[in-house]
Design an enzyme around this catalytic site. Structure first.
Site, PDB file in Angstrom:
ATOM      1  N   ASN A  10      -6.590  11.770 -34.764  1.00 51.92           N
ATOM      2  CA  ASN A  10      -7.339  12.640 -35.673  1.00 51.92           C
ATOM      3  C   ASN A  10      -6.891  14.068 -35.387  1.00 51.92           C
ATOM      4  O   ASN A  10      -7.290  14.654 -34.392  1.00 51.92           O
ATOM      5  CB  ASN A  10      -8.848  12.468 -35.421  1.00 51.92           C
ATOM      6  CG  ASN A  10      -9.679  13.429 -36.248  1.00 51.92           C
ATOM      7  OD1 ASN A  10      -9.157  14.136 -37.115  1.00 51.92           O
ATOM      8  ND2 ASN A  10     -10.980  13.461 -35.976  1.00 51.92           N
ATOM      9  N   LYS A  12      -7.627  16.637 -36.939  1.00 52.21           N
ATOM     10  CA  LYS A  12      -8.666  17.625 -37.289  1.00 52.21           C
ATOM     11  C   LYS A  12      -8.035  18.775 -38.078  1.00 52.21           C
ATOM     12  O   LYS A  12      -7.110  18.545 -38.848  1.00 52.21           O
ATOM     13  CB  LYS A  12      -9.393  18.094 -36.026  1.00 52.21           C
ATOM     14  CG  LYS A  12      -9.936  16.902 -35.212  1.00 52.21           C
ATOM     15  CD  LYS A  12     -10.881  17.281 -34.127  1.00 52.21           C
ATOM     16  CE  LYS A  12     -11.330  16.024 -33.382  1.00 52.21           C
ATOM     17  NZ  LYS A  12     -12.342  16.295 -32.355  1.00 52.21           N
ATOM     18  N   HIS A  96     -17.574  11.564 -39.051  1.00 49.36           N
ATOM     19  CA  HIS A  96     -17.227  12.153 -37.750  1.00 49.36           C
ATOM     20  C   HIS A  96     -18.341  13.104 -37.324  1.00 49.36           C
ATOM     21  O   HIS A  96     -18.951  13.768 -38.165  1.00 49.36           O
ATOM     22  CB  HIS A  96     -15.889  12.891 -37.857  1.00 49.36           C
ATOM     23  CG  HIS A  96     -15.344  13.285 -36.527  1.00 49.36           C
ATOM     24  ND1 HIS A  96     -15.792  14.395 -35.838  1.00 49.36           N
ATOM     25  CD2 HIS A  96     -14.417  12.699 -35.733  1.00 49.36           C
ATOM     26  CE1 HIS A  96     -15.153  14.467 -34.689  1.00 49.36           C
ATOM     27  NE2 HIS A  96     -14.316  13.457 -34.598  1.00 49.36           N
ATOM     28  N   GLU A  98     -18.280  15.943 -36.150  1.00 47.88           N
ATOM     29  CA  GLU A  98     -18.103  17.333 -36.604  1.00 47.88           C
ATOM     30  C   GLU A  98     -18.581  17.495 -38.034  1.00 47.88           C
ATOM     31  O   GLU A  98     -19.114  18.541 -38.403  1.00 47.88           O
ATOM     32  CB  GLU A  98     -16.625  17.747 -36.432  1.00 47.88           C
ATOM     33  CG  GLU A  98     -16.296  17.977 -34.959  1.00 47.88           C
ATOM     34  CD  GLU A  98     -14.878  17.609 -34.550  1.00 47.88           C
ATOM     35  OE1 GLU A  98     -14.002  17.486 -35.433  1.00 47.88           O
ATOM     36  OE2 GLU A  98     -14.648  17.432 -33.337  1.00 47.88           O
ATOM     37  N   GLU A 168     -17.908   7.618 -30.578  1.00 49.45           N
ATOM     38  CA  GLU A 168     -17.471   8.904 -30.036  1.00 49.45           C
ATOM     39  C   GLU A 168     -18.677   9.678 -29.529  1.00 49.45           C
ATOM     40  O   GLU A 168     -19.362  10.351 -30.311  1.00 49.45           O
ATOM     41  CB  GLU A 168     -16.772   9.728 -31.130  1.00 49.45           C
ATOM     42  CG  GLU A 168     -15.556   9.065 -31.727  1.00 49.45           C
ATOM     43  CD  GLU A 168     -14.590  10.098 -32.307  1.00 49.45           C
ATOM     44  OE1 GLU A 168     -13.434  10.084 -31.877  1.00 49.45           O
ATOM     45  OE2 GLU A 168     -14.995  10.920 -33.142  1.00 49.45           O
ATOM     46  N   GLY A 174     -13.579  16.842 -27.136  1.00 51.24           N
ATOM     47  CA  GLY A 174     -12.970  18.154 -26.930  1.00 51.24           C
ATOM     48  C   GLY A 174     -13.446  18.854 -25.671  1.00 51.24           C
ATOM     49  O   GLY A 174     -13.182  20.034 -25.469  1.00 51.24           O
ATOM     50  N   SER A 214     -12.052  12.748 -25.667  1.00 53.56           N
ATOM     51  CA  SER A 214     -11.165  13.110 -24.562  1.00 53.56           C
ATOM     52  C   SER A 214     -10.358  11.931 -24.025  1.00 53.56           C
ATOM     53  O   SER A 214     -10.167  11.800 -22.817  1.00 53.56           O
ATOM     54  CB  SER A 214     -11.959  13.785 -23.433  1.00 53.56           C
ATOM     55  OG  SER A 214     -12.571  14.972 -23.905  1.00 53.56           O
TER      56      SER A 214
HETATM   57  P1  13P Z   1     -10.802  14.744 -28.455  1.00 50.33           P
HETATM   58  O1  13P Z   1      -9.864  13.609 -28.147  1.00 50.33           O
HETATM   59  O2  13P Z   1     -10.106  16.051 -28.655  1.00 50.33           O
HETATM   60  O3  13P Z   1     -11.944  14.809 -27.498  1.00 50.33           O
HETATM   61  O4  13P Z   1     -11.440  14.411 -29.897  1.00 50.33           O
HETATM   62  C1  13P Z   1     -11.983  13.156 -30.113  1.00 50.33           C
HETATM   63  C2  13P Z   1     -12.318  13.027 -31.550  1.00 50.33           C
HETATM   64  O5  13P Z   1     -13.227  13.663 -32.048  1.00 50.33           O
HETATM   65  C3  13P Z   1     -11.501  12.129 -32.366  1.00 50.33           C
HETATM   66  O6  13P Z   1     -12.054  11.937 -33.631  1.00 50.33           O
END
Ligand code: 13P
Length: 256
Positions: A10, A12, A96, A98, A168, A174, A214
């Site tokens: 992803n 993002k 997601h 976010e 997640e 992150g 992560s």
């Molecule tokens: P990270 O791997 O940067 O923690 O992000 C995970 C994520 O949100 C994947 O959709």
């Protein structure tokens, strides 16, 4: 039941045209043509076609990060399932954290998007996960349960087998904090049990559940060795070809 491991990146709201091209070229260089793990990248919308052209005929599949659940029409700024398949997407990430956090997406809206994705022949990757506060308050199970029930509302048994779930934990995204393999496995087990109740145990056994939060080259093997962790949804580490390739290699090793 053997579920084919599935590693998705992803991206993002990262990369530009040129960095996307370089990243994909490096991935194509490093990836074995007959890799058994399913591999996908989910670039930002403006780069979907660029990446689609590069990965055509390769083992790398394409996914989008979101969709709007409608057909052609007056929805300024939005993109629907038909447009995503038109440019070569097979997957779409839905719900997601976010999007839930910054764009106030509810489980009901995710469920609408899920129907739209399936009707448009996209494979949805439905994301769920608790916040740090919820985990500390011992609410992980009930939060994940409510998200699964709400986000999969209206989904029938036949189509359920083809979807992907991504667990997640928000506190691990992150942050460099990762759920331990045991913590992740416990929630994956809970999700599979829930899917068995919603559908049938046979259907639940077919649904792939990715872990995200992560995931890195050095923790992927341990996470992926858990019986109910069928892959990873990777953020930061998917932006570095060597790291993403190492995570794919860890998935391949589970098949050896
Ligand atoms: P990270 O791997 O940067 O923690 O992000 C995970 C994520 O949100 C994947 O959709």
């Amino acid at each position: 039941m053997t579920r084919r491991p599935f590693i998705a990146g992803n991206w993002k709201m990262n990369t530009r045209r040129q960095t996307a091209i370089e990243l994909v070229r490096q991935l194509l260089n490093g990836l074995n043509q007959d890799v058994r793990t399913e591999v996908a990248v989910c670039p930002p919308n403006p780069y979907l076609t660029v990446v689609a052209d590069l990965v055509a005929g390769s083992p790398i599949e394409l996914g989008a990060q979101n969709l709007y659940p409608a057909g052609d029409g007056a929805y300024t700024g939005e993109v629907h399932a038909g447009m995503l398949t038109d440019v070569g997407c097979r997957f779409v990430i839905l719900g997601h954290s976010e999007r839930r956090q910054y764009f106030a997406e509810t489980d009901a809206f995710v469920a609408e998007k899920l129907q739209s994705a399936l009707a448009g022949n996209l494979v949805p990757i439905v994301c769920v996960g608790e916040t740090l506060e919820q985990r500390q308050a011992d609410q992980t199970d009930e939060v994940v349960r409510a998200q699964i029930l709400g986000s999969l509302e209206g989904l029938d048994e036949v189509r359920a087998a083809g979807i992907v779930i991504a667990y997640e934990p928000v506190w691990a995204i992150g942050t460099g904090l990762t759920a331990t393999p045991e913590q992740a496995e416990a929630v994956h087990q809970l999700i599979r049990k829930l899917l068995g109740e919603l559908f049938t145990p046979e259907v639940a056994a077919q649904i792939r559940i990715q872990y995200g939060g992560s995931v890195k080259a050095d923790n992927a093997a341990q996470l992926l060795s858990q019986p109910n962790i069928d892959g990873a949804l990777v953020g930061g580490a998917s932006l570095k070809a060597a790291d993403f390739l190492a995570i794919i290699a860890a998935a391949e090793a589970t098949l050896a």
